[in-house]
Design an enzyme around this catalytic site. Structure first.
Site, PDB file in Angstrom:
ATOM      1  N   GLU A  66      -7.834 -43.210  62.871  1.00 56.91           N
ATOM      2  CA  GLU A  66      -6.938 -43.183  62.340  1.00 56.91           C
ATOM      3  C   GLU A  66      -6.370 -44.412  62.233  1.00 56.91           C
ATOM      4  OE1 GLU A  66      -8.715 -39.416  60.758  1.00 56.91           O
ATOM      5  OE2 GLU A  66      -7.673 -40.207  62.869  1.00 56.91           O
ATOM      6  N   PRO A 118     -18.998 -38.018  73.730  1.00 57.36           N
ATOM      7  CA  PRO A 118     -18.864 -36.382  73.159  1.00 57.36           C
ATOM      8  C   PRO A 118     -17.000 -37.201  72.538  1.00 57.36           C
ATOM      9  CG  PRO A 118     -18.942 -35.964  75.735  1.00 57.36           C
ATOM     10  CD  PRO A 118     -18.763 -37.576  75.277  1.00 57.36           C
ATOM     11  N   ARG A 119     -16.683 -37.129  71.352  1.00 50.27           N
ATOM     12  CA  ARG A 119     -15.548 -37.185  70.865  1.00 50.27           C
ATOM     13  C   ARG A 119     -14.775 -37.080  71.352  1.00 50.27           C
ATOM     14  NH1 ARG A 119     -13.410 -39.078  66.306  1.00 50.27           N
ATOM     15  NH2 ARG A 119     -11.351 -38.648  65.295  1.00 50.27           N
ATOM     16  N   GLY A 141     -11.286 -45.663  74.252  1.00 48.61           N
ATOM     17  CA  GLY A 141     -11.217 -46.472  73.565  1.00 48.61           C
ATOM     18  C   GLY A 141     -12.886 -47.483  74.233  1.00 48.61           C
ATOM     19  N   GLU A 142     -14.057 -47.476  74.185  1.00 47.40           N
ATOM     20  CA  GLU A 142     -14.783 -48.010  74.023  1.00 47.40           C
ATOM     21  C   GLU A 142     -15.748 -47.368  73.766  1.00 47.40           C
ATOM     22  OE1 GLU A 142     -14.207 -49.360  79.066  1.00 47.40           O
ATOM     23  OE2 GLU A 142     -15.375 -47.198  78.915  1.00 47.40           O
ATOM     24  N   LEU A 168     -19.385 -44.044  60.695  1.00 48.52           N
ATOM     25  CA  LEU A 168     -20.352 -45.483  60.861  1.00 48.52           C
ATOM     26  C   LEU A 168     -20.663 -46.721  60.949  1.00 48.52           C
ATOM     27  CD1 LEU A 168     -21.589 -45.997  58.089  1.00 48.52           C
ATOM     28  CD2 LEU A 168     -22.970 -43.958  57.843  1.00 48.52           C
ATOM     29  N   ILE A 169     -19.273 -46.808  60.445  1.00 44.23           N
ATOM     30  CA  ILE A 169     -19.086 -48.461  60.167  1.00 44.23           C
ATOM     31  C   ILE A 169     -19.051 -49.395  61.453  1.00 44.23           C
ATOM     32  CG2 ILE A 169     -17.472 -50.158  59.142  1.00 44.23           C
ATOM     33  CD1 ILE A 169     -16.765 -47.885  57.130  1.00 44.23           C
ATOM     34  N   GLU A 170     -18.180 -48.834  62.521  1.00 47.84           N
ATOM     35  CA  GLU A 170     -17.925 -49.778  63.797  1.00 47.84           C
ATOM     36  C   GLU A 170     -19.165 -50.489  64.372  1.00 47.84           C
ATOM     37  OE1 GLU A 170     -15.439 -49.530  67.948  1.00 47.84           O
ATOM     38  OE2 GLU A 170     -15.503 -47.501  66.444  1.00 47.84           O
TER      39      GLU A 170
END
Length: 429
Positions: free
Chosen positions: A63, A266-267, A318-319, A344-346
């Protein structure tokens, strides 16, 4: 009755919430920092600071990154205003610090109990509040109404699953959603569900995530990594959740592609060590991004990755854009198991072919549109993931066509930020 019960449950849960923060801090130290802010105890801003304050709540990393183009546009449109960025997770806060530095104020959002929310609102005195996507806190909404703070549900989405759950509470749900001053929905389907739940002043403006730009330096870093990997097939499994890495590794084992490299990201950072141990149990040679000497500023300057490495663990924050830029194919996690999927947009914006699992209830519209555009293929399980990877790695023209379709899909849906700013400026003095 429901309101009283809700508040009573929060009073009972508060001590357990602090205990949970301390337990989670064993793996992610940030959870033990700024605990007082979670109860509304914050310095706020000085009493003589009368600048308009735009408060943006972005719960976590995704977000926060989605809010970046919106915050940048607001700062440009209203240079006289200040921005307060609030979060619920240390990852979100760290991302906000990385992106904006000292250009914004920051705090954790307090727990949804009256005295904490009131302290927070008194300390910061926001002129306008924005909550991103699905953040619906009944006490926060009520207290903003009481203080006359317009609260806008921004980039709002409402899945069919969440709609069914919320509908069970009838009039109480309608009262809560009716408390938002405006609701800016991502799609007509989201708007229809939100209206049925009692939201008013609902407008469809599109998805802010299409306006996220992967920084050029991240793309260059990803290309440098790709050069360091050598001439070998590379795929990334990004934002994977607990239980999914096992399935991803099963798909990797079934993949009959010589010298293939898996980038596994991993998230949640507190799971990096756990996932590294899982890879070791699969007897796969693993290298961690954090321990690999890389300089991605200029393509070709990175240390060559040993060809025996089979899994490259993306243990950094951040990568994500760089990981996508380094891969031939991207799989989006949170979707093989019923977590609801991830953005999935990025990946599409970077121009990489995208695969995603069956559980995408948090991103239903974006997934359906991307599949229809030829940018994304949806798989049902680990076995189909392996077969689809096999097909794509053996068919470069199809990979190229999917990558081009992905980039075009992302570009075609941009513009939500400008439309959102136009609406929000009408709510500022």
């Amino acid at each position: 009755m429901l309101r009283t019960l809700y508040r009573a449950l929060w009073w009972l849960a508060a001590p357990a919430a602090v205990t949970r923060l301390l337990l989670r801090s064993r793996q992610e130290r940030g959870y033990r920092e700024h605990i007082a802010e979670r109860f509304g105890c914050t310095a706020g801003r000085p009493l003589d600071d009368h600048a308009p304050l735009i408060w943006v709540h972005a719960v976590s990393v995704g977000e926060t990154r989605a809010a970046q183009p919106l915050i940048e546009a607001l700062l440009q449109a209203r240079p006289d205003a200040r921005v307060l960025l609030t979060h619920m997770t240390p990852g979100g806060r760290a991302t906000g610090e990385q992106i904006f530095g000292e250009r914004v104020l920051r705090s954790y959002l307090p727990y949804d109990v009256p005295h904490a929310v009131r302290r927070f609102l008194r300390a910061w005195r926001p002129t306008l509040g924005l909550v991103m996507e699905t953040e619906v806190w009944p006490t926060l909404i009520e207290e903003c109404q009481r203080r006359g703070v317009p609260l806008v549900l921004t980039n709002a989405r409402m899945s069919a699953r969440s709609f069914r759950r919320a509908s069970r509470f009838g009039a109480a749900t309608r009262e809560v959603f009716g408390g938002f001053s405006r609701v800016l929905a991502q799609s007509p389907a989201d708007a229809e569900r939100l209206l049925a739940l009692g939201a008013r002043n609902v407008t469809v403006l599109g998805n802010l995530k299409f306006d996220m730009n992967t920084p050029a330096e991240q793309v260059a870093q990803g290309h440098a990594w790709r050069a360091a990997f050598g001439a070998r097939p590379v795929w990334v499994a990004a934002s994977t959740r607990e239980g999914e890495e096992e399935q991803v590794l099963q798909a990797f084992a079934a993949l009959n592609v010589a010298r293939a490299l898996l980038i596994l990201v991993p998230r949640h950072p507190q799971r990096f060590a756990e996932v590294a141990a899982l890879v070791a149990r699969h007897r796969l040679r693993c290298e961690r991004r954090s321990s690999w000497a890389v300089d991605g500023a200029v393509a070709g300057t990175a240390e060559k990755l040993d060809e025996d490495v089979q899994v490259w663990l993306g243990d950094s924050m951040g990568e994500l854009g760089a990981y996508y830029a380094a891969a031939d194919i991207a799989f989006i996690g949170g979707s093989l198991l019923p977590f609801g999927g991830q953005n999935l947009i990025e990946a599409c914006a970077v121009g990489v072919p995208v695969l995603i699992g069956p559980h995408v209830f948090n991103f239903t519209q974006a997934t359906a549109d991307a599949v229809a555009a030829g940018a994304v293929l949806q798989v049902q399980d680990a076995a189909e993931l392996a077969r689809t990877l096999q097909t794509l790695f053996s068919d470069k023209p199809q990979r190229t066509a999917m990558g081009a379709a992905a980039a075009a899909f992302a570009a075609r849906h941009r513009g939500a930020t400008a439309r959102t700013v136009e609406v929000l400026l009408t709510l500022l003095p």
